[in-house]
Design an enzyme around this catalytic site. Structure first.
Site, PDB file in Angstrom:
ATOM      1  N   GLU A   1      -1.237  -2.349  -0.649  1.00 32.33           N
ATOM      2  CA  GLU A   1      -1.048  -3.928  -0.327  1.00 32.33           C
ATOM      3  C   GLU A   1      -2.302  -3.934   0.630  1.00 32.33           C
ATOM      4  O   GLU A   1      -2.316  -4.889   1.526  1.00 32.33           O
ATOM      5  CB  GLU A   1       0.221  -4.208   0.314  1.00 32.33           C
ATOM      6  CG  GLU A   1       1.169  -4.295  -0.948  1.00 32.33           C
ATOM      7  CD  GLU A   1       2.633  -4.739  -0.564  1.00 32.33           C
ATOM      8  OE1 GLU A   1       3.063  -4.098   0.569  1.00 32.33           O
ATOM      9  OE2 GLU A   1       3.171  -5.364  -1.350  1.00 32.33           O
TER      10      GLU A   1
ATOM     11  N   HIS B   1       3.517  -4.949   8.220  1.00 32.70           N
ATOM     12  CA  HIS B   1       4.268  -5.410   7.205  1.00 32.70           C
ATOM     13  C   HIS B   1       5.370  -4.541   6.950  1.00 32.70           C
ATOM     14  O   HIS B   1       5.364  -3.439   6.877  1.00 32.70           O
ATOM     15  CB  HIS B   1       3.410  -5.355   5.626  1.00 32.70           C
ATOM     16  CG  HIS B   1       4.283  -5.537   4.464  1.00 32.70           C
ATOM     17  ND1 HIS B   1       5.157  -6.830   4.518  1.00 32.70           N
ATOM     18  CD2 HIS B   1       4.465  -4.811   3.423  1.00 32.70           C
ATOM     19  CE1 HIS B   1       5.975  -6.453   3.497  1.00 32.70           C
ATOM     20  NE2 HIS B   1       5.644  -5.449   2.707  1.00 32.70           N
TER      21      HIS B   1
ATOM     22  N   HIS C   1       9.829  -4.423   5.437  1.00 33.46           N
ATOM     23  CA  HIS C   1      10.879  -5.075   5.023  1.00 33.46           C
ATOM     24  C   HIS C   1      12.174  -5.295   5.711  1.00 33.46           C
ATOM     25  O   HIS C   1      13.472  -4.924   5.498  1.00 33.46           O
ATOM     26  CB  HIS C   1      11.336  -4.234   3.589  1.00 33.46           C
ATOM     27  CG  HIS C   1       9.976  -4.088   2.682  1.00 33.46           C
ATOM     28  ND1 HIS C   1      10.104  -3.501   1.512  1.00 33.46           N
ATOM     29  CD2 HIS C   1       8.712  -4.918   2.692  1.00 33.46           C
ATOM     30  CE1 HIS C   1       9.022  -3.635   0.858  1.00 33.46           C
ATOM     31  NE2 HIS C   1       8.272  -4.259   1.564  1.00 33.46           N
TER      32      HIS C   1
ATOM     33  N   TYR D   1       9.821 -15.896  23.532  1.00 29.51           N
ATOM     34  CA  TYR D   1       9.022 -14.690  23.103  1.00 29.51           C
ATOM     35  C   TYR D   1       8.823 -14.828  21.639  1.00 29.51           C
ATOM     36  O   TYR D   1       7.676 -14.217  21.223  1.00 29.51           O
ATOM     37  CB  TYR D   1      10.013 -13.372  23.407  1.00 29.51           C
ATOM     38  CG  TYR D   1       9.197 -12.873  24.698  1.00 29.51           C
ATOM     39  CD1 TYR D   1       9.938 -13.677  25.965  1.00 29.51           C
ATOM     40  CD2 TYR D   1       8.297 -12.043  24.748  1.00 29.51           C
ATOM     41  CE1 TYR D   1       8.950 -13.121  27.392  1.00 29.51           C
ATOM     42  CE2 TYR D   1       7.938 -11.336  26.007  1.00 29.51           C
ATOM     43  CZ  TYR D   1       8.106 -12.193  27.219  1.00 29.51           C
ATOM     44  OH  TYR D   1       7.558 -11.715  28.222  1.00 29.51           O
TER      45      TYR D   1
ATOM     46  N   HIS E   1      10.672 -10.783   0.187  1.00 26.07           N
ATOM     47  CA  HIS E   1       9.812  -9.577   0.310  1.00 26.07           C
ATOM     48  C   HIS E   1       9.917  -9.159   1.737  1.00 26.07           C
ATOM     49  O   HIS E   1      10.484  -8.091   2.094  1.00 26.07           O
ATOM     50  CB  HIS E   1       8.288  -9.655  -0.082  1.00 26.07           C
ATOM     51  CG  HIS E   1       7.644  -8.620  -0.133  1.00 26.07           C
ATOM     52  ND1 HIS E   1       6.297  -8.483  -0.757  1.00 26.07           N
ATOM     53  CD2 HIS E   1       7.773  -7.424   0.341  1.00 26.07           C
ATOM     54  CE1 HIS E   1       5.840  -7.297  -0.747  1.00 26.07           C
ATOM     55  NE2 HIS E   1       6.708  -6.757   0.149  1.00 26.07           N
TER      56      HIS E   1
HETATM   57  P1  13P Z   1       2.859   0.978   0.019  1.00 27.78           P
HETATM   58  O1  13P Z   1       3.776   2.000   0.120  1.00 27.78           O
HETATM   59  O2  13P Z   1       1.878   0.816  -1.208  1.00 27.78           O
HETATM   60  O3  13P Z   1       1.986   0.439   1.280  1.00 27.78           O
HETATM   61  O4  13P Z   1       3.588  -0.359  -0.362  1.00 27.78           O
HETATM   62  C1  13P Z   1       4.988  -0.561   0.381  1.00 27.78           C
HETATM   63  C2  13P Z   1       5.353  -1.842   0.431  1.00 27.78           C
HETATM   64  O5  13P Z   1       5.912  -2.288   1.748  1.00 27.78           O
HETATM   65  C3  13P Z   1       5.313  -2.768  -0.615  1.00 27.78           C
HETATM   66  O6  13P Z   1       5.711  -4.136  -0.207  1.00 27.78           O
END
Ligand code: 13P
Length: 217
Positions: free
Chosen positions: A82, A101, A103, A128, A169
């Site tokens: 990514e 990024h 999850h 905040y 996501h």
């Molecule tokens: P990568 O392991 O390629 O960084 O991907 C992880 C991820 O969070 C996909 O959304």
């Protein structure tokens, strides 16, 4: 090695160590699981990014992927699939020096709501959240992880947003430093938790004047 090259190398070593430490903290608190999530930081002459399929809980500072200023891999392990998500922020926001990024579960839960507001999926309830994320947190439509078509969609929104939420996501956050990007990702997760706790309740949102005052800080 010249003095300048020596101090740049020492600075990069410290940046690698900080990235590994911050990533481990996010992993330890369940903000990422398995090999989910990726983190990058801008250097003088390129970028560091976490390798693809690596756990944020056990990164090796010497194996972080090293990219040149055009995001081409130059050293270290294979970069995150990514990279383009990070590139969209760095290109749209010259002030961005790090991108995170995750999850993380609360923000991702909101990203899965069928009735999430695409302009404002997490309401501005606390100062905040606004100070770290800003006035806008746009929701980007669903793309499969690693789909490069996500890049223009993020780039367009990142012109006027420090962070975005990817539908089904998770969040992507940028900031002026690695620590600030991690703090912002944590604050976003906290705001998402509050939004879910308060779902269905009558809440008092910050007014636009209150938001403006916070963003000017
Ligand atoms: P990568 O392991 O390629 O960084 O991907 C992880 C991820 O969070 C996909 O959304």
């Amino acid at each position: 090695m010249s003095d300048a090259a020596g101090s740049a190398a020492a600075g990069e070593d410290a940046t690698r160590a900080l990235l590994v430490e911050l990533a481990a903290g996010l992993f330890a608190r369940g903000f990422s699981v398995g090999s989910a999530g990726n983190i990058s930081v801008r250097l003088e002459d390129g970028y560091l990014i976490t390798p693809t399929n690596s756990s944020l809980g056990s990164l090796d500072p010497l194996r972080l992927a090293r990219l040149d200023a055009d995001f081409r891999p130059r050293a270290g392990d294979k970069p995150s699939k990514e990279v383009f998500m990070h590139r969209a922020f760095y290109r749209a926001r010259p002030d961005a020096r790090a991108v995170v990024h995750l999850h993380s579960p609360m923000a991702t839960a909101i990203a899965c709501l069928a009735d999430a507001d695409p302009e404002n999926p997490i309401p501005p309830l606390t100062p905040y959240f606004v100070m770290r994320i800003g006035a806008r947190l746009p929701l980007i439509p669903y793309f499969r992880p690693g789909d490069p078509a996500m890049e223009p969609a993020i780039f367009a929104q990142a012109q006027t947003a420090r962070a975005v939420l990817l539908a089904n996501h998770g969040p992507v956050v940028s900031a002026a430093s690695l620590s600030d990007a991690v703090y912002a990702a944590e604050e976003l997760e906290e705001a998402a938790k509050l939004a879910l706790l308060l779902r269905g309740a009558k809440t008092r949102k910050l007014t636009s004047a209150q938001i403006k005052e916070l963003i000017d800080i």
